[in-house]
Write a protein that holds these residues in place. Sequence first.
Motif: not given
Length: 284
Positions: A19-22, A26-38, A203-212
């Motif tokens: 589900l998280l991969e889908a 499709l939508y570009g939101y990356d929850f794949r590395a969020y806490s599994r329990a959460s 901004h997605d902390l899992a995939t996006d880049q720096v705010f310099g």
Amino acid sequence: MDVIDDDQIQIEDIEIRLLLEAIYQLYGYDFRAYSRASMRRRVMHRLTMSGFPSVMQMTERVLRDRQFFVTLLNDLTVNVTEMYRDPEFYRAFREEVIPVLKTFPFIKIWHAGCSTGEEIYSMAILLEEEGLYDRAMLYATDIDKNVLVAAKKGIYPIDAFKQYTENYRRAGGRKSLSEYATARYDSVIMEQRLKRNIVFADHDLATDQVFGEMHVILCRNVLIYFDRPLQERVIRLFDDSLDLGGFLCLGTKESLRFSGNEDAFDVINKSLRIFRKRQIPHNA
């Protein structure tokens, strides 16, 4: 029976990962590395509320129905916040960080994971009271575009404002919080002057880049929902985004320990998780 239950849990965990991969594909939101329990807790809550017999069938609905995805997104994102949350943090920020910021000609502050905006307005008020708002730019980001819309509006329930007022007093506020908002029926609207130097952006902390070249980064009570590798990525992102001598503020249950970047920071306030990036890089 225990074996069957374990098998069912294993199947559900696989389906949740799919589900998280889908969602990411499709939508570009990356929850794949969020806490599994959460993630499991939030997905199973939506499964129960929606009446699907399995996560796989709910995934099919997510792929075909964007409105249902938005409903699920509200479950997956963490939007627990309030004005002057942890008042002692804001008091410490006023006493230990503000004197340094007053020496800067211009101030850039990034609030990562701003949710519905209560904490960014808290910072804006604090800066105004310290005479710094006119030379500050605040960047408020979140993965969830829906909460960013709410943050931009700055409209909050009047009942919640009672608690916010108490938080503000305990945080060392110098006026009355009501001077920064206008009451309308059962809501309060933050004054427009507080918004003029705030930039809201997704901004997605899992995939996006720096705010310099930031002078302050606040990301409080967000990292606790990430797994260890993602926590490490985000800390590196913050390290790369901060000027030398800049401040990093985390939640009270979060830490730089084991991040690989701990040596890049000095501890300013251990209990309230205020750190300062060292003036001389640790690898110099």
